[in-house]
Design a protein around this motif. Structure first.
Motif, mmCIF file in Angstrom:
data_model
loop_
_atom_site.group_PDB
_atom_site.id
_atom_site.type_symbol
_atom_site.label_atom_id
_atom_site.label_comp_id
_atom_site.label_asym_id
_atom_site.label_seq_id
_atom_site.Cartn_x
_atom_site.Cartn_y
_atom_site.Cartn_z
ATOM 1 N N GLU A 1 -21.038 24.876 -33.266
ATOM 2 C CA GLU A 1 -21.735 25.613 -32.217
ATOM 3 C C GLU A 1 -23.114 25.993 -32.739
ATOM 4 O O GLU A 1 -23.337 27.104 -33.208
ATOM 5 N N GLN B 1 -31.825 26.957 -22.189
ATOM 6 C CA GLN B 1 -30.402 27.258 -22.154
ATOM 7 C C GLN B 1 -29.944 27.687 -23.546
ATOM 8 O O GLN B 1 -30.440 27.196 -24.561
ATOM 9 N N SER C 1 -26.778 28.165 -26.366
ATOM 10 C CA SER C 1 -25.451 27.706 -26.750
ATOM 11 C C SER C 1 -24.516 28.903 -26.869
ATOM 12 O O SER C 1 -24.938 30.062 -26.798
ATOM 13 N N ARG C 2 -23.230 28.639 -27.072
ATOM 14 C CA ARG C 2 -22.283 29.730 -27.300
ATOM 15 C C ARG C 2 -22.653 30.493 -28.558
ATOM 16 O O ARG C 2 -22.549 31.721 -28.614
ATOM 17 N N ALA D 1 -25.504 32.789 -27.698
ATOM 18 C CA ALA D 1 -25.032 33.944 -26.933
ATOM 19 C C ALA D 1 -24.378 34.966 -27.847
ATOM 20 O O ALA D 1 -24.541 36.177 -27.665
ATOM 21 N N LYS D 2 -23.666 34.484 -28.841
ATOM 22 C CA LYS D 2 -22.989 35.401 -29.762
ATOM 23 C C LYS D 2 -23.981 36.220 -30.566
ATOM 24 O O LYS D 2 -23.875 37.447 -30.631
ATOM 25 N N GLU E 1 -18.085 34.883 -24.403
ATOM 26 C CA GLU E 1 -17.722 33.751 -23.547
ATOM 27 C C GLU E 1 -18.268 33.956 -22.135
ATOM 28 O O GLU E 1 -18.799 33.036 -21.515
ATOM 29 N N HIS F 1 -21.990 33.414 -22.093
ATOM 30 C CA HIS F 1 -22.329 31.990 -22.191
ATOM 31 C C HIS F 1 -22.032 31.272 -20.885
ATOM 32 O O HIS F 1 -22.870 30.528 -20.353
ATOM 33 N N ARG F 2 -20.829 31.502 -20.329
ATOM 34 C CA ARG F 2 -20.459 30.832 -19.077
ATOM 35 C C ARG F 2 -21.300 31.329 -17.908
ATOM 36 O O ARG F 2 -21.533 30.603 -16.946
ATOM 37 N N GLN G 1 -24.356 31.823 -17.615
ATOM 38 C CA GLN G 1 -25.751 31.387 -17.531
ATOM 39 C C GLN G 1 -26.066 30.769 -16.172
ATOM 40 O O GLN G 1 -27.131 31.022 -15.596
#
Length: 738
Positions: A619, A666, A668-669, A672-673, A709, A712-713, A715
């Motif tokens: 990731e 954009q 990535s996961r 986002a973390k 999660e 990230h989802r 977005q």
């Protein structure tokens, strides 16, 4: 500091004006676009930090913006000021982990007193030489003298015959490691593929070059073909399948399968190599792939014999076990000299000897630094990238000392079409850096074409040729550069003598810089003495450790020293990202133990998206977090409950994601973390005694995974919300204020 003491101190603090970097409106999304452009051509847009190899070289545009945004006083909007010639004279900026010197150079360009320190002598030497006083005409004369002394001699070592039997220059020799089969004792060539040369864009340019496993002939084929037929012996075989597969190999004589590393290690000596091909510039100046001949092998043997008596500089030192050295040790490598074949040792040794014979001074040091940089492309750990790109894949492309089974031997002096050679790097690294010093510029985004490109904006900084490099002092005052080599947990600087600390700490569990830097130090000890009596760059005080708690303790010791030397209203700003939870707990612990409070965090574009750590990650993280800290007693924010802190962090994180989405980026996961974790830390530090924050942070971490999660989802949903806000009849979302 206790919570009571912190609150008491806070009540005595008068209201202050937030600096640009402390505000949520800091234009990280606009800065990221500039950083993106710079990241693809760092050596062009910030050449002063790329004269010599260093790891995790951060983007100059980001650190220019950090210094501008962290500077006190009423200022213009940041991205406007970014392209102005700003004089921050009187401001003292300190980087305790200066690495390649990004902070130091950017602060010096803004008229600051730029104070840099690094515990590693290879980093220190690189910055000292790159930013030091170098006379361009003088260094060009020194290069010409070296060329007259050994240039022709080295080029003669890389001469051969083309297909018409005429003398020509060799660009690259191709080698393969060999091992003795443990079963039948026959020699096995450790080819992973018999295709040894192809174009970087192989779908568009499908022609490849193949070596026949039966007779050694070199011939052309097509990349998509599953079977090749040798043009000499007519042997048919799968060109993409060699004896070496993963960690094992199959004997081509008895079909016995054996472990490669175990077999090579059992011999107790470094692996042997076989010369099988070459790439030459033929008499017409065209490239030509040919099989290696008996004359080529004989020329190499002659170089072996000359090495025994020639006057050369040699690398000094043995390999020591470590995270980034164990792979080489497991293949039987014992000393740094083992990384080179005899002809490389002769050519490089003669070049080093000629440079050492120059008069002492910055021009000799500059050529010695270029020589040191040449080493990463001219050793038996380098490999062939092929046509259509820089041909030599340098030895640190994996960030570990990974033995290469099909290494390439480049021409160390070089030709006009060489990659990674001394003469090439002299022009593309050193001269380019000297030109930048004379006339520095910033990077802007040019959107005139199909895709954004970089353009240069001049007149934004004082020429670095006018910036003086001083010796180390306890209290830097005047503009200029102040450098030292040593442990930044004990600087000797006067209390409250620094206005800003701006840095990029090492990762605790990724690349151990000193283990890799020893490769260069083995040669630099002879050519670029640092004044330190060291046999290795490994030192107990370096801030790197595989154990998270030990890393936090070491980082805290440096941050504690930064707190001591920082003025009361000063900022500690550093870039950070980590994929693992313990990496974030460690940095929280270091901040808290040093008596700081994290008051702001901004995401920003990090290094090039195809950098090794990213391409190898499940990731990948494409952003860094700019962490903004104040002394804990200066943090006046009200306290929040942990659950409220997480909620507030999510709200801010969503806003930051939207700002990126509006610019077409954009996340990535992994992105986002790190974005969410940094925001949670900002909220948890508000109003709390610093020592309580790491425990609370660790306690809420299990709750954050579903939130990451969702972020990230979400977005796509956030993007739809943003688009809806700009539809006709609605008020268009205002651009972030700077």
């Amino acid at each position: 500091m206790s919570r009571q003491a912190t609150n008491t101190a806070r009540t005595k603090t008068v209201a202050r004006v937030q600096r640009a970097i402390e505000r949520e409106e800091f234009p990280f999304e606009q800065l990221s676009e500039v950083a993106e452009v710079e990241s693809w051509r760092k050596e062009v847009f910030r050449p002063i930090y790329h004269v010599h190899k260093w790891w995790a070289q951060r983007l100059g545009s980001v650190f220019r913006a950090i210094v501008l945004g962290a500077a006190p006083g009423q200022r213009d909007p940041l991205m406007r000021e970014f392209y102005q010639n700003v004089d921050l004279g009187g401001l003292v900026v300190f980087d305790p982990f200066m690495g390649s010197g990004t902070t130091v150079g950017e602060a010096a360009k803004l008229g600051c007193a730029a104070v840099g320190r690094d515990i590693n002598p290879v980093a220190f030497t690189g910055v000292r030489v790159s930013l030091g006083a170098i006379d361009r005409a003088g260094v060009e004369r020194a290069f010409e003298q070296v060329e007259r002394t050994v240039g022709a001699e080295i080029r003669a070592m890389y001469r051969a015959k083309d297909n018409t039997d005429r003398e020509c220059d060799v660009l690259y020799f191709f080698w393969v490691k060999v091992a003795d089969c443990p079963e039948c004792k026959e020699e096995v060539d450790l080819f992973s593929s018999y295709v040894f040369a192809k174009h970087a864009y192989v779908k568009k340019y499908p022609t490849v070059h193949i070596v026949c496993p039966e007779c050694g002939e070199v011939f052309r084929g097509l990349h998509h073909e599953k079977q090749a037929r040798c043009t000499a012996c007519k042997n048919a075989f799968d060109p993409h399948s060699g004896p070496a597969k993963g960690m094992s190999a199959e004997c081509t004589h008895c079909n016995h399968e054996f472990r490669i590393g175990r077999t090579l290690r059992a011999s107790g000596v470094p692996p042997r190599h076989k010369l099988y091909a070459k790439l030459v510039l033929n008499a017409d100046g065209k490239k030509e792939y040919l099989r290696a001949t008996e004359a080529d092998v004989a020329a190499f043997r002659q170089a072996e014999q000359r090495l025994a008596t020639a006057e050369v500089v040699r690398p000094i030192g043995q390999l020591e076990p470590g995270r980034n050295t164990d792979q080489a040790i497991n293949y039987g490598y014992q000393s740094w000299g083992d990384f080179f074949n005899a002809r490389q040792l002769l050519a490089l040794g003669r070049l080093g000897h000629a440079i050492r014979g120059l008069p002492e001074g910055p021009e000799r040091d500059a050529l010695a630094l270029v020589f040191s940089g040449t080493l990463e492309f001219n050793n038996m750990f380098a490999s062939y990238k092929g046509e259509g790109t820089g041909a030599v894949r340098h030895m640190f492309s994996h960030h570990v000392l990974k033995p290469e089974r099909m290494p390439i031997e480049a021409n160390p002096w070089g030709t006009p079409q060489s990659s990674g050679s001394f003469s090439t790097l002299f022009r593309l690294r050193l001269i380019r850096a000297l030109e930048y010093r004379e006339n520095p510029f910033e990077v802007a985004v040019d959107r005139a074409g199909d895709k954004p490109k970089g353009k240069k904006v001049f007149g934004t900084s004082v020429p670095l040729t006018q910036v003086q490099v001083h010796g180390w002092t306890k209290q830097p005052r005047s503009p200029g550069v102040y450098l030292s080599c040593g442990n930044s947990a004990a600087t000797g600087l006067v209390d409250e003598s620094v206005d800003l600390v701006v840095t990029d700490p090492p990762f605790f569990d990724n690349v151990h810089y000193s283990e890799l830097a020893d490769f260069f130090f083995a040669w630099q000890r002879e050519l670029l003495p640092s004044g330190l009596e060291l046999e290795t760059t490994r030192q107990c005080g370096e801030v790197q450790d595989e154990d998270a708690e030990a890393f936090a303790s070491k980082l805290s010791s440096v941050f504690t020293e930064c707190r001591r030397v920082l003025v009361k209203d000063g900022l500690l700003v550093f870039s950070y990202h980590h994929s693992r939870d313990d990496g974030w707990v460690a940095v929280a612990q270091a901040i808290a133990d040093a008596g700081f409070s994290l008051v702001q965090a901004h995401p920003v574009k990090a290094e090039m998206s195809v950098a090794a750590p990213k391409t190898q990650a499940a990731e990948p993280i494409d952003i860094d977090i700019i962490m903004v800290c104040r002394k804990a007693e200066a943090d006046q924010r009200p306290i929040r409950r942990s659950v409220d802190a997480v909620g507030a962090a999510l709200v801010t994180a969503e806003k930051q994601v939207v700002r990126f989405l509006e610019r077409g980026r954009q996340l990535s996961r992994g992105d986002a973390k790190v974005l969410l974790l940094s925001r949670v830390l900002v909220e948890l530090f508000a109003g709390r005694a610093p020592e309580s924050v790491p425990r609370e942070f660790e306690a809420v971490m299990p709750l954050l995974k579903p939130t990451v999660e969702a972020l990230h989802r979400g977005q796509a949903m956030l993007e739809q919300k943003s688009a809806a806000a700009t539809k006709p009849g609605r008020t268009k979302r205002a651009a972030p204020k700077e």
